[in-house]
Scaffold this motif. Structure first.
Motif, PDB file in Angstrom:
ATOM      1  N   ARG B  99      47.476  44.502  50.482  1.00 24.73           N
ATOM      2  CA  ARG B  99      46.125  44.368  49.968  1.00 24.73           C
ATOM      3  C   ARG B  99      46.158  43.897  48.517  1.00 24.73           C
ATOM      4  N   GLN B 101      42.924  43.285  45.909  1.00 25.11           N
ATOM      5  CA  GLN B 101      41.468  43.215  45.713  1.00 25.11           C
ATOM      6  C   GLN B 101      41.188  42.953  44.246  1.00 25.11           C
ATOM      7  N   ASP B 102      40.460  41.883  43.987  1.00 22.67           N
ATOM      8  CA  ASP B 102      40.249  41.483  42.602  1.00 22.67           C
ATOM      9  C   ASP B 102      39.593  42.600  41.785  1.00 22.67           C
ATOM     10  N   ASN B 103      40.054  42.736  40.559  1.00 22.02           N
ATOM     11  CA  ASN B 103      39.526  43.737  39.622  1.00 22.02           C
ATOM     12  C   ASN B 103      39.634  45.153  40.182  1.00 22.02           C
ATOM     13  N   TYR B 104      40.637  45.387  41.010  1.00 22.66           N
ATOM     14  CA  TYR B 104      40.764  46.743  41.549  1.00 22.66           C
ATOM     15  C   TYR B 104      42.241  47.124  41.736  1.00 22.66           C
ATOM     16  N   VAL B 105      42.785  46.899  42.918  1.00 23.23           N
ATOM     17  CA  VAL B 105      44.167  47.326  43.163  1.00 23.23           C
ATOM     18  C   VAL B 105      44.935  46.324  44.024  1.00 23.23           C
ATOM     19  N   ILE B 195      44.900  46.759  38.922  1.00 21.51           N
ATOM     20  CA  ILE B 195      45.053  45.392  38.396  1.00 21.51           C
ATOM     21  C   ILE B 195      43.801  44.891  37.673  1.00 21.51           C
ATOM     22  N   PRO B 223      47.854  36.637  45.457  1.00 22.08           N
ATOM     23  CA  PRO B 223      46.591  36.088  45.962  1.00 22.08           C
ATOM     24  C   PRO B 223      45.732  37.213  46.534  1.00 22.08           C
ATOM     25  N   ARG B 224      44.437  37.160  46.277  1.00 18.67           N
ATOM     26  CA  ARG B 224      43.556  38.207  46.791  1.00 18.67           C
ATOM     27  C   ARG B 224      43.439  38.075  48.302  1.00 18.67           C
ATOM     28  N   LEU B 229      37.903  44.771  51.400  1.00 17.66           N
ATOM     29  CA  LEU B 229      38.676  45.510  50.400  1.00 17.66           C
ATOM     30  C   LEU B 229      39.935  44.783  49.964  1.00 17.66           C
TER      31      LEU B 229
END
Lengths: 304, 304
Positions: B99, B101-105, B195, B223-224, B229
């Motif tokens: 996984r 996920q942009d602006n997350y993990v 991230i 890459p996202r 999610l």
């Protein structure tokens, strides 16, 4: 063995469509139904959304796709005007992504070795880092902030304020105008976007001009540059920027029609409440009851 | 036209080697010499650094390179032990990044379709989200925090505390153990790293196990994923994890010998002061005088 990872309802929390507060410090209502942010948005009236104004929207065309930036004309009107003028002079055509520094910024513009006419744009624009409190919407968040007396949202942008005025905050996906020493050193010809933890120490030090509302992942995943500060060391490493255009200059059929949730709306207040007080089972240990300004960004959707 | 971008001295501010406070709220001394963080580090005594303990260090080998994680054994001893046991069972060999996920993990582990023996590890480890205040170093930051009464640093990790205890904070590059509902749902077999903007709402909701001290850019630029999610939708999209090894199990010649600045040291106090009060010309408009816990991370260097 099965591990669910971070559950759906959780993972929404910090992503691009996370939100923030209208109702200052309302106590959590334990009887409130658990609605996901998506359910809240799905139930929202059309009037709680506003279309992006094409004159305040720029399309940055990369080989990998389109990045869409909404200009914050209430906060940086002169920079917005200069960026429009630069776009209309085709200034950014064949420009480059110059820098990608982990947990900091991605920055783009023309290489010094490859200058171009500014057209009707000016070489320097006076810094626009704080504006008066009056004349602009402000929806406060109730929780304390490390860097400012008060934080909240203003027409879809994340902002802070004190007695001296109101300013935009360096949150993820927010776009600024690079400069040298001195607040007046930039003109919008080199822009950067925050790709990591919010560098709030830059607030009121650099003019912020807007935020990325679509395509952020095209910037955040740029390979990091190997030079100092994440600058690329050779032109071959730099992604090419085909162009930056003002959306109003793009034929209607080629536009991307987006809407932003109004941050003075009841839907936004509900979204902020849902983000602030976590009623989902996943958060049984700690419902949080706090929300940081950079953990809330106004949801964006395609125009229905 | 020349635009300097964000100057060197500035750009250091939010990157992996940004720092935080020993001296609570010391007023800025205008006569203090302007020293960059690098100059402060270059002048530091060797005793202000500690070597990573190989037993508390794991190497995650991706095709693109090595990611190094320091386990926070004072905060999550049982998770650290289970991760070691999983690594020693070669549990992570040919696992995947699942996984992004942009602006997350970014999250990794074995796919459900590709299980493997846990070896001596256990299927579930009890959540370790808050530890007692006593028995652990704590160097406070003086500035307010949105999510906790007090924040600071503890043996190189970013932490918060209140009367109930001390806990690690979800800052950029911090690693957690994914779980389903219930604090006890994970075992370290699926891990994630922050991230983007710190999702502090996860604090005290998920066990944090350490932080990435080298190779963070190999994860943050993944890459996202196009699924919900940020999960990847096909195995072909998933980067392969060759292995995770405990550094003490790796031949000495193949180890990466790193040191972390001690957060109870005088050098750290100086770094925090320099980050908090910006004396460089670039910050003439606003010297800040604040520092958020997630804007400070303990510097890491190769062992001299």
């Amino acid at each position: 063995m099965r591990i669910l990872g971070i559950l759906a309802v959780l993972a929404l929390s910090a992503c691009a469509s996370a939100p923030a507060a209208d109702t200052p410090a309302a106590p959590a209502d334990p009887a409130a139904p658990v609605r996901s942010v998506q359910e809240i948005l799905d139930a929202s009236p059309a009037s709680d959304w506003r279309a992006l104004n094409p004159e305040n929207t720029i399309y940055m065309e990369l080989e990998r796709g389109r990045v869409i930036i909404e200009l914050a004309t209430e906060y940086a009107p002169n920079h917005a005007a200069n960026i429009r003028a630069l776009a209309r002079a085709n200034y950014f055509d064949a420009a480059n992504i110059l820098r990608s520094q982990d947990n900091y910024v991605v920055q783009w513009g023309r290489r010094d070795e490859d200058p171009k006419s500014l057209g009707a744009a000016t070489e320097v624009v006076r810094g626009e880092v704080v504006r008066p409190r009056a004349g602009v919407e402000f929806t406060p968040l109730p929780d304390p902030d490390t860097y400012a007396d008060e934080v909240g949202f203003s027409n879809g942008f994340q902002v802070a304020r004190d007695e001296s005025g109101t300013w935009m905050t360096h949150c993820y996906a927010v776009v600024g105008s690079a400069r040298g020493d001195g607040l007046d050193g930039g003109n919008g010809g080199q822009l950067y976007v925050v790709i990591g933890q919010s560098p709030r120490n830059l607030d009121r030090n650099i003019t912020l001009v807007g935020r990325v509302v679509q395509g952020m992942e095209l910037l955040s995943t740029q390979p990091r540059g190997s030079g100092a500060l994440g600058f690329y060391e050779t032109p071959g490493e730099m992604a090419v920027l085909r162009s930056i255009r003002v959306a109003s200059d793009v034929p209607a059929a080629q536009r991307t029609n987006l809407q932003v949730l109004r941050t003075d709306s009841g839907t936004w207040a509900s979204v902020v409440d849902a983000r602030r007080t976590r009623r989902e089972a996943f958060f049984a240990a700690n419902p949080v009851n706090r929300l940081g300004v950079c953990n809330g960004s106004a949801p964006v959707r395609p125009a229905p």
